[in-house]
Design a protein around this motif. Structure first.
Motif, PDB file in Angstrom:
ATOM      1  N   TYR A 287       0.819  -1.201   0.000  1.00 48.21           N
ATOM      2  CA  TYR A 287       0.000   0.000   0.000  1.00 48.21           C
ATOM      3  C   TYR A 287       0.857   1.257   0.000  1.00 48.21           C
ATOM      4  N   LYS A 288       2.159   1.094   0.232  1.00 47.50           N
ATOM      5  CA  LYS A 288       3.056   2.250   0.324  1.00 47.50           C
ATOM      6  C   LYS A 288       4.000   2.279  -0.867  1.00 47.50           C
ATOM      7  N   LYS A 289       4.150   3.453  -1.433  1.00 44.49           N
ATOM      8  CA  LYS A 289       5.033   3.643  -2.579  1.00 44.49           C
ATOM      9  C   LYS A 289       6.491   3.369  -2.211  1.00 44.49           C
ATOM     10  N   GLU A 290       6.865   3.641  -0.985  1.00 46.42           N
ATOM     11  CA  GLU A 290       8.248   3.482  -0.544  1.00 46.42           C
ATOM     12  C   GLU A 290       8.699   2.020  -0.551  1.00 46.42           C
ATOM     13  N   ASP A 291       7.750   1.098  -0.504  1.00 48.29           N
ATOM     14  CA  ASP A 291       8.098  -0.319  -0.516  1.00 48.29           C
ATOM     15  C   ASP A 291       8.609  -0.783  -1.874  1.00 48.29           C
ATOM     16  N   PHE A 292       8.450   0.049  -2.891  1.00 44.71           N
ATOM     17  CA  PHE A 292       8.904  -0.313  -4.235  1.00 44.71           C
ATOM     18  C   PHE A 292      10.220   0.355  -4.600  1.00 44.71           C
ATOM     19  N   TYR A 293      10.875   0.962  -3.640  1.00 43.40           N
ATOM     20  CA  TYR A 293      12.237   1.460  -3.819  1.00 43.40           C
ATOM     21  C   TYR A 293      13.163   0.361  -3.311  1.00 43.40           C
TER      22      TYR A 293
END
Length: 149
Positions: free
Chosen positions: A130-136
């Motif tokens: 649900y968090k964009k930061e998890d895809f960095y």
């Protein structure tokens, strides 16, 4: 006369459609009970990129920190490639490799242009959050996790 022709055409269309429906009704069901069962992934599946281990030193990656992947990325997904030259080593060793998977178009230019063949596509297909930061992704940390497992 045209009304009769239209009725006949409609009946033929209806019968052919019912044949397709009947054939599909008796065909075996292809349902996977996810997450208890998983789908077999094609060998050519393109997940996010991953670093490849060096054959001579499996605890290290093949990455020579040339930055070619970062320069050739059309969507700018590779944010940071940094490395340092360790004592007694001839080549640089990657210390930071940040990939923004939210903007990656999975074109494969980074994998194709790597002169050391240090990049490959992973088989990770169930990447959700649900968090964009998890895809960095820090690919160095990902490599260390795979090395330990």
């Amino acid at each position: 006369m045209t009304v009769i022709v239209e009725i006949i055409k409609g009946a033929i269309s209806l019968i052919s459609g019912m044949c397709v429906t009947t054939k599909a009704f008796f065909a075996p069901v292809v349902t996977v009970q996810y997450p208890r069962q998983t789908v077999n992934i094609s060998p050519r599946f393109r997940g996010h990129t991953k670093l490849v281990a060096d054959e001579e030193r499996p605890d290290r990656t093949k990455c020579i920190v040339c930055g070619m992947c970062e320069r050739n990325c059309p969507s700018g997904s590779i944010k940071k490639v940094e490395g340092e030259k360790l004592e007694g080593e001839k080549k640089k060793t990657a210390t930071v490799y940040i990939l923004n998977y939210t903007t990656c178009s999975q074109c494969g230019l980074c994998v194709e242009t790597c002169p050391a063949d240090a990049l490959a596509f992973s088989a990770d297909y169930n990447v959700t959050s649900y968090k964009k930061e998890d895809f960095y992704y820090d690919l160095i940390k990902e490599f260390d996790k795979r090395k330990k497992a």
